[in-house]
Design a protein around this motif. Structure first.
Motif, PDB file in Angstrom:
ATOM      1  N   ARG A 196       4.223  -3.456  10.189  1.00  0.00           N
ATOM      2  CA  ARG A 196       3.229  -2.779  10.997  1.00  0.00           C
ATOM      3  C   ARG A 196       3.491  -3.010  12.492  1.00  0.00           C
ATOM      4  NH1 ARG A 196      -1.605  -4.437   7.832  1.00  0.00           N
ATOM      5  NH2 ARG A 196      -0.794  -3.293   6.060  1.00  0.00           N
ATOM      6  N   THR A 245       0.836  -1.205   0.000  1.00  0.00           N
ATOM      7  CA  THR A 245       0.000   0.000   0.000  1.00  0.00           C
ATOM      8  C   THR A 245       0.872   1.256   0.000  1.00  0.00           C
ATOM      9  OG1 THR A 245      -1.806  -1.141   1.100  1.00  0.00           O
ATOM     10  CG2 THR A 245      -1.759   1.241   1.328  1.00  0.00           C
ATOM     11  N   ASP A 304      -5.513  -1.419  -5.132  1.00  0.00           N
ATOM     12  CA  ASP A 304      -4.797  -2.095  -4.053  1.00  0.00           C
ATOM     13  C   ASP A 304      -5.555  -3.356  -3.637  1.00  0.00           C
ATOM     14  OD1 ASP A 304      -2.864  -2.411  -2.134  1.00  0.00           O
ATOM     15  OD2 ASP A 304      -3.363  -0.599  -0.994  1.00  0.00           O
ATOM     16  N   ASP A 305      -4.825  -4.385  -3.265  1.00  0.00           N
ATOM     17  CA  ASP A 305      -5.435  -5.631  -2.753  1.00  0.00           C
ATOM     18  C   ASP A 305      -6.382  -6.272  -3.754  1.00  0.00           C
ATOM     19  OD1 ASP A 305      -4.088  -5.521  -0.319  1.00  0.00           O
ATOM     20  OD2 ASP A 305      -5.615  -4.222   0.585  1.00  0.00           O
TER      21      ASP A 305
HETATM   22 MG    MG Z   1      -2.080  -2.949   1.972  1.00  0.00          MG
END
Ligand code: MG
Ligand code: ADP
Length: 449
Positions: A310, A155, A211-212
């Motif tokens: 993350r 992302t 995205d995704d």
């Molecule tokens: Mg992502």
């Protein structure tokens, strides 16, 4: 008469740093004081993505800070340079009033730029291709397809492309959306009987970034529509950028014709970051938040948290909070306190899938044979999925190997399980706690062998 009080900015930012440290970014210093007039503090933000981000996510905090800093009941407004009143009303081209709405929905994070993206051996190709695509949309690699595990920067890269392209190519029609966003637009258009509008919009972008895209799987009509959108953009030489958690041919339930389209440009993989990349990322995240992070702390975080970026970011945030709370500088002691308990790697005693199976079976009171069986009852399926999720996170086995252990399932089943647990953890506190407890147990089991 407007009151000009330049010190207001300093007081305001200090208030934010003390009360909303996690929201603060280094570029807040570049926000310009315009005026206080008629009960409103006006702040100028030159960069569009930052401006929208502030308007979207920070208004309440800034209002509170402005009131605290001035002792007056002020409202706050953020304005952009080209948003001055005389420019605000641009005439719409004949009836295409949906266009601005769509752009309003383009949610980009000012954190996700090329400047803040750390390049390492694990993402070099994806990064270089992203840059090329942002600089020369439609000319470099088309489509550009980037894939990699959760939290590895997909992302971030896609949004960096959007932001750079918006800056470099004024007037270019650029749209970034998640795949779910695309499907929602599509469904709404179907329901409202406005497919012509929908097609007109989506087939007129010069650069479409989705995205995704793995979320397309199992969505028959949306897949079909995406296929046509793709073709019409592609044939017109418009740039398409896609991300996914798996390479095209491993996305479950994706039609062959889409797989082959996705494969016809450049497919780049992002790997898990190596230690050096992780240290650099930790540093970059700290810098973005204006946090003084000693080298040993950066190294410690990078060595402890190694799979999902993350989590490293979470550790920095936690560290920052703890440092404010305890009024203590950030050092190793605080660092250990902040991430000690989420310590997931026990060097020297790698977790095995058997450890995980044992832990899950004890915890839920299930037999291992049931976990490995084909039974799909919820009481078994969920623990099984958690098992696969933990296996992926705490062992080095591939998706296929994990599937093999878990009763001969294939990699797409494992991938689905991981994705499902990962996304449920964000919304379901109970499940999140449960997984965390299991993780601790798994690590203890591994360590006590
Ligand atoms: Mg992502
Ligand atoms: P994905 O979309 O692949 O799941 P994200 O792009 O959301 O992952 O990345 C998760 C977090 O990790 C984000 O905060 C992102 O900024 C950060 N991140 C990932 N890779 C890098 C990198 N190479 N440099 C800096 N930050 C990174």
């Amino acid at each position: 008469m407007p009151v000009v009080e330049p010190n207001v900015m300093e007081a305001l930012l200090a208030y934010l740093r003390n009360n909303y440290a996690q929201m603060c970014r280094h570029w807040f210093n570049e926000i310009e004081f315009v005026q206080i007039s008629q009960g409103t503090l006006t702040l100028l933000v030159k960069e569009q993505v930052r401006l929208k981000y502030l308007q979207r996510s920070c208004l309440n905090q800034f209002t509170e800070a402005a009131q605290a800093a001035t002792g007056k009941l002020l409202a706050v407004e953020f304005v952009g340079e080209d948003e001055r009143p005389e420019l605000a009303e641009e005439p719409h081209a004949g009836g295409v009033y949906t266009q601005p709405d769509l752009n309003e929905e383009m949610i980009l994070s000012p954190d996700y730029t090329f400047d803040s993206f750390v390049v390492g051996p694990d993402n070099r190709l994806a990064h270089a291709a992203s840059l090329a695509v942002a600089q020369k949309p439609g000319k470099a690699y088309n489509p550009f397809f980037v894939h990699g595990g959760v939290g590895l920067g997909k992302t971030h890269l896609l949004q960096a492309i959007s932001q750079m392209a918006m800056r470099m190519h004024r007037g270019m029609r650029i749209f970034y959306t998640s795949c779910n966003g695309f499907m929602t637009h599509f469904m709404e258009a179907v329901q409202a009987g406005q497919m012509a509008d929908f097609r007109h919009r989506f087939r007129n972008f010069d650069l479409l970034i989705v995205d995704d895209i793995h979320d397309l799987s199992k969505r028959g009509p949306s897949q079909e529509e995406f296929f046509h959108t793709f073709n019409s953009l592609y044939q017109a030489g418009r740039q398409i950028v896609l991300s996914s958690d798996a390479p095209p041919n491993e996305i479950p339930d994706l039609e062959e014709r889409l797989t082959s389209r996705f494969n016809c440009g450049l497919v780049a993989n992002i790997e898990r970051p190596c230690y050096e990349t992780r240290v650099a990322i930790v540093r970059s995240k700290a810098q973005m938040r204006n946090i003084e992070l000693p080298d040993d702390c950066a190294a410690y975080i990078a060595s402890r948290l190694d799979s999902n970026i993350r989590e490293m970011e979470g550790a920095i945030t936690k560290l920052q909070g703890l440092s404010l709370l305890e009024q203590a500088p950030i050092n190793m002691e605080l660092c250990k306190k902040a991430i000690g308990e989420q310590d997931t790697s026990t060097p020297g005693s790698p977790t095995t899938i058997q450890d995980i199976l044992n832990t899950i079976s004890n915890y839920y009171g299930l037999r291992i044979t049931d976990l490995l069986s084909k039974r799909r009852h919820k009481s078994i399926a969920l623990p099984r999925q958690i098992g696969m999720y933990l296996a992926r996170k705490h062992t080095r086995f591939s998706l296929g190997e994990i599937g093999g252990y878990f009763g001969g399932r294939d990699h797409t089943t494992v991938m689905h399980a991981i994705r499902s647990i990962d996304s449920r953890r964000t919304g379901d506190r109970h499940l999140d706690d449960e997984v965390r407890r299991l993780e601790e147990l798994v690590i203890q089991t591994g360590a006590s062998l």
